[in-house]
Design a protein around this motif. Structure first.
Motif, mmCIF file in Angstrom:
data_model
loop_
_atom_site.group_PDB
_atom_site.id
_atom_site.type_symbol
_atom_site.label_atom_id
_atom_site.label_comp_id
_atom_site.label_asym_id
_atom_site.label_seq_id
_atom_site.Cartn_x
_atom_site.Cartn_y
_atom_site.Cartn_z
ATOM 1 N N SER A 84 0.832 -1.207 0.000
ATOM 2 C CA SER A 84 0.000 0.000 0.000
ATOM 3 C C SER A 84 0.867 1.258 0.000
ATOM 4 N N GLU A 85 1.943 1.232 0.781
ATOM 5 C CA GLU A 85 2.850 2.379 0.823
ATOM 6 C C GLU A 85 3.530 2.587 -0.529
ATOM 7 N N LYS A 86 3.934 1.478 -1.159
ATOM 8 C CA LYS A 86 4.595 1.582 -2.466
ATOM 9 C C LYS A 86 3.614 2.067 -3.538
ATOM 10 N N ARG A 87 2.365 1.596 -3.447
ATOM 11 C CA ARG A 87 1.332 2.075 -4.377
ATOM 12 C C ARG A 87 1.160 3.588 -4.250
ATOM 13 N N LEU A 88 1.065 4.034 -3.005
ATOM 14 C CA LEU A 88 0.857 5.461 -2.759
ATOM 15 C C LEU A 88 2.037 6.276 -3.268
ATOM 16 N N THR A 89 3.255 5.782 -3.036
ATOM 17 C CA THR A 89 4.454 6.474 -3.518
ATOM 18 C C THR A 89 4.448 6.549 -5.045
ATOM 19 N N ALA A 90 4.057 5.440 -5.693
ATOM 20 C CA ALA A 90 4.022 5.407 -7.163
ATOM 21 C C ALA A 90 3.020 6.420 -7.704
ATOM 22 N N ILE A 91 1.839 6.496 -7.089
ATOM 23 C CA ILE A 91 0.811 7.435 -7.543
ATOM 24 C C ILE A 91 1.257 8.878 -7.320
ATOM 25 N N GLU A 92 1.907 9.136 -6.194
ATOM 26 C CA GLU A 92 2.414 10.484 -5.927
ATOM 27 C C GLU A 92 3.448 10.894 -6.980
ATOM 28 N N THR A 93 4.296 9.938 -7.355
ATOM 29 C CA THR A 93 5.308 10.209 -8.387
ATOM 30 C C THR A 93 4.645 10.484 -9.735
ATOM 31 N N LEU A 94 3.615 9.703 -10.057
ATOM 32 C CA LEU A 94 2.892 9.895 -11.311
ATOM 33 C C LEU A 94 2.226 11.266 -11.343
ATOM 34 N N GLN A 111 10.204 5.677 -13.190
ATOM 35 C CA GLN A 111 10.562 4.359 -13.701
ATOM 36 C C GLN A 111 10.686 3.347 -12.560
ATOM 37 N N ALA A 112 11.253 3.787 -11.427
ATOM 38 C CA ALA A 112 11.424 2.893 -10.279
ATOM 39 C C ALA A 112 10.090 2.463 -9.694
ATOM 40 N N ASN A 113 9.076 3.313 -9.838
ATOM 41 C CA ASN A 113 7.756 3.017 -9.276
ATOM 42 C C ASN A 113 6.772 2.479 -10.307
ATOM 43 N N ARG A 114 7.239 2.298 -11.524
ATOM 44 C CA ARG A 114 6.355 1.882 -12.619
ATOM 45 C C ARG A 114 5.634 0.571 -12.309
ATOM 46 N N ILE A 115 6.305 -0.348 -11.634
ATOM 47 C CA ILE A 115 5.722 -1.663 -11.361
ATOM 48 C C ILE A 115 4.471 -1.577 -10.496
ATOM 49 N N TYR A 116 4.337 -0.504 -9.732
ATOM 50 C CA TYR A 116 3.184 -0.352 -8.836
ATOM 51 C C TYR A 116 2.090 0.527 -9.442
ATOM 52 N N ILE A 117 2.233 0.848 -10.733
ATOM 53 C CA ILE A 117 1.206 1.631 -11.418
ATOM 54 C C ILE A 117 0.462 0.697 -12.381
ATOM 55 N N PRO A 118 -0.826 0.463 -12.197
ATOM 56 C CA PRO A 118 -1.576 -0.427 -13.091
ATOM 57 C C PRO A 118 -1.505 0.050 -14.536
ATOM 58 N N GLU A 119 -1.557 -0.873 -15.452
ATOM 59 C CA GLU A 119 -1.422 -0.555 -16.872
ATOM 60 C C GLU A 119 -2.501 0.412 -17.349
ATOM 61 N N ALA A 129 -9.443 13.890 -14.310
ATOM 62 C CA ALA A 129 -10.538 13.392 -13.469
ATOM 63 C C ALA A 129 -10.629 11.863 -13.536
ATOM 64 N N LYS A 130 -10.432 11.312 -14.727
ATOM 65 C CA LYS A 130 -10.504 9.858 -14.895
ATOM 66 C C LYS A 130 -9.319 9.168 -14.227
ATOM 67 N N ILE A 131 -8.150 9.773 -14.307
ATOM 68 C CA ILE A 131 -6.979 9.206 -13.624
ATOM 69 C C ILE A 131 -7.211 9.200 -12.116
ATOM 70 N N LEU A 132 -7.756 10.291 -11.590
ATOM 71 C CA LEU A 132 -8.033 10.363 -10.151
ATOM 72 C C LEU A 132 -9.047 9.299 -9.728
ATOM 73 N N ALA A 133 -10.067 9.074 -10.552
ATOM 74 C CA ALA A 133 -11.074 8.054 -10.236
ATOM 75 C C ALA A 133 -10.433 6.657 -10.227
ATOM 76 N N LEU A 134 -9.584 6.388 -11.202
ATOM 77 C CA LEU A 134 -8.883 5.097 -11.263
ATOM 78 C C LEU A 134 -7.932 4.934 -10.080
ATOM 79 N N VAL A 135 -7.255 6.009 -9.724
ATOM 80 C CA VAL A 135 -6.330 5.968 -8.588
ATOM 81 C C VAL A 135 -7.086 5.664 -7.297
ATOM 82 N N ARG A 136 -8.232 6.316 -7.115
ATOM 83 C CA ARG A 136 -9.037 6.088 -5.904
ATOM 84 C C ARG A 136 -9.472 4.620 -5.820
#
Length: 298
Positions: free
Chosen positions: A100-110, A168-176, A250-257
């Protein structure tokens, strides 16, 4: 001299007495044997009973001992299983927390990259204010032409192809699916300037076509938006880039949530993901070719 008859009678009487004596003895012997048989039978039966009691007591003790050993074994196994279960749950909780922490870090980076793209594409306001039938103003109007000339094509292509090491380091935790929406966002914001810049610098005389009429852009627009949104977009005369920018964010935020709320993640094997992946890949190849040509012509 004894008379024969008297002798005969004496013999008969002695024989009768002997018969009585022998008969009585046989009865006594039979009674004695019966008594002794009864005593022996009772003793044998009692001995068998005693043996059976001993056997049953030993069997009962053995069963009690076996049950106690079995209970002890089961208790030990249960304790071990409980320990392993609690340890597994603890590890799963720790792993889930880490993920969960890595997911959050990846989204923050994105999202940080999205903010940087906003700042890099401030020049889109010029493109956004020109209507479809006014595209030639970019050639004929000196102010607009100068503004486009001031845009650095190498910087645009570099920014388009750039993926920071952090991202790039967090790419693995970002869904396609989120990644492809991000790529679509980048395509909508950066490539209209790139295409317009190339056409104007090529001195081509063919009519200028609005970016949203190009095939690759159209595929992305129809994949990202639903039918009603496509109709709304097509009804716009200006601000198409800004409108798409807001919708995709808006769609990215909905997917992230949804992604952060769902432990199992997002299903990225959707038709939209595939369509966007192919369209964004074609755009990326085009931009890479442009950058290659620029580096060889420098």
């Amino acid at each position: 001299m004894i008379e024969p008859d008297a002798t005969l009678n004496a013999i008969k009487q002695a024989a009768n007495e002997l018969t009585l004596i022998l008969g009585g003895t046989q009865v006594v012997l039979v009674a004695l044997i019966a008594w002794l048989g009864k005593i022996w039978a009772e003793r044998i039966l009692e001995n068998d009973r005693r043996k059976n009691r001993v056997f049953l007591e030993e069997l009962q003790n053995s069963l009690l001992n076996d049950r106690e050993r079995t209970n002890q074994t089961l208790t030990t196994q249960l304790d071990q299983s409980r320990f392993l279960f609690e340890k597994t749950i603890s590890r799963l909780s720790e792993n889930q927390k880490l993920i969960s922490e890595k997911r959050l870090t990846a989204i923050e980076t994105l999202w940080k990259s999205i903010i940087e793209l906003r700042e890099l594409t401030a020049g889109n306001v010029l493109i956004d204010l020109i209507r479809e039938h006014e595209q030639e103003l970019f050639r004929t109007t000196k102010v607009l032409n100068e503004q486009i000339k001031n845009i650095s094509l190498p910087d645009l292509t570099k920014n388009f192809l750039k993926i920071t090491s952090e991202l790039q380091a967090n790419r693995i935790y970002i869904p396609e699916i989120i990644w492809q929406f991000y790529n679509s966002y980048k395509t909508i914001l950066l490539t209209p300037q790139i295409q317009l810049k190339i056409v104007l610098e090529s001195k081509s005389t063919k009519p200028l076509v609005p970016w949203y009429k190009e095939e690759s852009f159209r595929i992305i627009i129809e994949a990202v938006l639903d039918d009603d949104e496509v109709k709304e977009f097509d009804s716009l005369s200006i601000n198409q880039i800004s409108w798409m920018q807001g919708r995709i964010e808006a769609k990215i935020l909905a997917l992230v949530r949804e992604y952060l709320d769902n432990e199992s993640g997002l299903d990225s094997s959707t038709k939209t993901t595939l369509i966007l992946g192919e369209a964004n890949h074609r755009v990326e190849e085009t931009v890479m070719q442009i950058e290659h040509n620029l580096s060889h012509s420098a």
